[in-house]
Design an enzyme around this catalytic site. Structure first.
Site, PDB file in Angstrom:
ATOM      1  N   GLU A 199       0.826  -1.212   0.000  1.00 30.20           N
ATOM      2  CA  GLU A 199       0.000   0.000   0.000  1.00 30.20           C
ATOM      3  C   GLU A 199       0.862   1.265   0.000  1.00 30.20           C
ATOM      4  O   GLU A 199       0.525   2.271  -0.636  1.00 30.20           O
ATOM      5  CB  GLU A 199      -0.920  -0.005   1.230  1.00 30.20           C
ATOM      6  CG  GLU A 199      -1.895   1.127   1.299  1.00 30.20           C
ATOM      7  CD  GLU A 199      -2.895   1.104   0.155  1.00 30.20           C
ATOM      8  OE1 GLU A 199      -3.759   0.229   0.137  1.00 30.20           O
ATOM      9  OE2 GLU A 199      -2.782   1.967  -0.746  1.00 30.20           O
ATOM     10  N   LYS A 216       4.814   4.492 -10.080  1.00 30.30           N
ATOM     11  CA  LYS A 216       3.485   4.397  -9.470  1.00 30.30           C
ATOM     12  C   LYS A 216       2.405   4.174 -10.537  1.00 30.30           C
ATOM     13  O   LYS A 216       1.427   3.442 -10.307  1.00 30.30           O
ATOM     14  CB  LYS A 216       3.213   5.669  -8.663  1.00 30.30           C
ATOM     15  CG  LYS A 216       4.158   5.805  -7.463  1.00 30.30           C
ATOM     16  CD  LYS A 216       4.177   7.197  -6.874  1.00 30.30           C
ATOM     17  CE  LYS A 216       5.157   7.325  -5.718  1.00 30.30           C
ATOM     18  NZ  LYS A 216       5.386   8.702  -5.271  1.00 30.30           N
ATOM     19  N   GLY A 272       1.841   7.192  -0.666  1.00 32.23           N
ATOM     20  CA  GLY A 272       2.069   7.261   0.781  1.00 32.23           C
ATOM     21  C   GLY A 272       0.892   6.785   1.607  1.00 32.23           C
ATOM     22  O   GLY A 272       0.516   5.614   1.580  1.00 32.23           O
TER      23      GLY A 272
HETATM   24  N1  HSE Z   1       9.488  11.766  -3.729  1.00 34.46           N
HETATM   25  C1  HSE Z   1       8.130  11.368  -3.706  1.00 34.46           C
HETATM   26  C2  HSE Z   1       7.243  12.593  -3.776  1.00 34.46           C
HETATM   27  C3  HSE Z   1       7.724  10.602  -2.487  1.00 34.46           C
HETATM   28  O1  HSE Z   1       7.727  13.716  -3.866  1.00 34.46           O
HETATM   29  O2  HSE Z   1       6.041  12.420  -3.767  1.00 34.46           O
HETATM   30  C4  HSE Z   1       8.128   9.169  -2.582  1.00 34.46           C
HETATM   31  O3  HSE Z   1       7.564   8.541  -3.678  1.00 34.46           O
END
Ligand code: HSE
Length: 462
Positions: free
Chosen positions: A142, A218, A147
């Site tokens: 998840e 992602k 996040g």
């Molecule tokens: N560096 C990513 C962001 C967070 O700025 O959303 C981790 O995937």
């Protein structure tokens, strides 16, 4: 220092008497928070999981470094021994190796795994899932997408009886912060990136965020889940935000849009596609209201219609929330002998090449303002099968100057300077193929009255 090695499995008896040993790999920003919560909220987690989740050890590179709130005797540099003694393994190291080998080792030994490693999943997800299926254990992830936002479980489980048609995600907080600062405070890209670094959103080298690679990983994960089809990161067309100018952002605002970096997964009659690029989002779309470093994922499904998931996409505590949710879930599975998180790739739909994407575009051109120029421009679009939705013309803000004396290269003494009529054209198209639009832009560049193509931006969320 060696790792604690005694392997314990869930014992029978009352829930509070059962113990599952947890190995934590990595103790960075997220790992530290996960460890603290495991140590501080043992009772609540035991009640929710049905067994005590005992933090057996934390694998780190440097065991001598003091970590606030983490007992030093939990630290080990022997990750393999730690994994071998665990029932549940949390991988928060990031990167491909040694994370991949350690996860496969854990699965091979019968442990379930929780990981936030988007790069590994987007590149090698099928390898991990096949190994987990063979071993009858879970791989939960998840925290790998957006996040704290619950999106993996809703797409995989809550929407398992529906058909997802499209996913539009703001899944990178750094770039959303940068674009929001450009929009709200008129910063240029470099200034906004520097500000993001000062505030700790962007890394010292922000390339993975700015160039869209983090969002592309992602997008691959979301497309795979949404369409029951394996989509790897090398099948995601990826364009970051480096070319977005303050002028683009300003024009977007004036024409009723906001510029966002979107991860897009789409299911069309021809197959599925995943891509990442900056896009104009209509100001009234829910994604346009996602400000600062927040993330959001907008899902469209046949039955459910539009759904929006919003929250913090990065940071220690938000990401730890998702990790611990997965940990409780895989612990429950282990206690009941179930397996909750098998990969579903049964549909195996064709993954379309990038130039097959069908999108609306906004093309801004600077053109000579003469009779028939608009007709010539419109003719180029028509020749390439690109249908115009709207055209907006305004006087160019920086008119080009020429001289009434001939030839125009050098002004004759006393020549009168008059502005040559130049106009900005903003053309919004109906949906067109990426390949047709690219050919259209190339043809417009060669058209005599076209001074320059100012920008070409895709329009999404309509
Ligand atoms: N560096 C990513 C962001 C967070 O700025 O959303 C981790 O995937």
């Amino acid at each position: 220092m060696s790792a604690p090695v005694a392997r314990a499995t869930a014992s029978s008896g009352a829930p509070q008497e059962r113990v599952l040993r947890v190995a934590l790999l990595g103790c960075g920003v997220v790992g530290t928070q996960v460890a603290r919560i495991l140590l501080d909220q043992t009772g609540d987690l035991a009640a929710r999981a049905g067994a005590t989740l005992e933090l057996a050890g934390i694998a780190v590179r440097d065991t001598s470094r003091v970590r606030d709130g983490i007992p030093a005797d939990l630290l080990t540099d022997d990750a393999e021994a730690l994994v071998d003694g665990a029932d549940l393994v949390i991988e928060l190291m990031g990167g491909i190796e040694p994370a991949r080998s350690l996860i496969l080792r854990a699965i091979g030994a019968g442990a379930s795994v929780v990981t936030a490693n988007k790069a590994l999943l987007a590149e090698q997800g099928p390898v991990l899932f096949e190994a987990a299926d063979d071993a009858g254990v879970d791989v939960a992830f998840e925290a790998a997408v957006a996040g704290a936002i619950p999106i993996v479980r809703p797409v995989r489980e809550s929407l398992a009886g529906d058909h997802v048609t499209r996913v539009l995600g703001i899944v990178n907080g750094t770039t959303n912060y940068v674009l929001d600062e450009m929009t709200s405070n008129s910063l240029d890209l470099d200034a906004a990136v520097e500000q993001a670094k000062e505030l700790g959103y962007a890394e010292a080298d922000p390339s993975a965020d700015i160039d869209g690679l983090d969002a592309a990983a992602k997008a691959a994960i979301l497309a795979s889940l949404a369409f029951h089809t394996r989509v790897s990161i090398d099948q995601v067309a990826c364009e970051g935000i480096r070319a977005v100018t303050a002028e683009d952002v300003d024009w977007a605002r004036r024409t009723g849009y906001v510029v966002k970096l979107l991860a897009i997964a789409e299911h069309t009659a021809e197959g599925v596609s995943a891509r990442v690029h900056p896009a104009l989002v209509p100001a009234e779309h829910p994604l346009a209201a996602v400000r600062g470093a927040f993330n959001a994922v907008f899902v469209e499904a046949d039955g459910a219609g539009p759904l929006m998931f919003y929250g913090q996409g990065a940071g220690g505590r938000p990401t730890a929330s998702a990790v611990l949710g997965d940990l409780v879930s895989v612990a429950r599975d282990r206690l009941t002998g179930g397996k909750g998180s098998f990969e579903s790739a049964y549909a195996s739909l064709p993954v379309l090449p990038p130039d097959a994407a069908v999108t609306r575009y906004q093309v801004r051109l600077e053109v000579e303002d003469h009779t028939g120029v608009l007709a010539q421009v419109a003719g180029v679009l028509a020749d390439h099968g690109v249908s115009i939705d709207t055209v907006r013309q305004s006087v160019a803000e920086t008119p080009a100057y020429t001289f009434t004396a001939e030839p125009a290269s050098e002004p004759a003494p006393g020549a009168v300077r008059t502005p040559e009529p130049v106009a900005d054209l903003v053309i919004t198209t109906h949906a067109a193929r990426e390949a047709s639009l690219a050919a259209t832009v190339a043809a417009l560049e060669g058209l005599a009255p076209v001074r320059r193509i100012i920008s070409v931006l895709r329009v999404e969320g309509v």
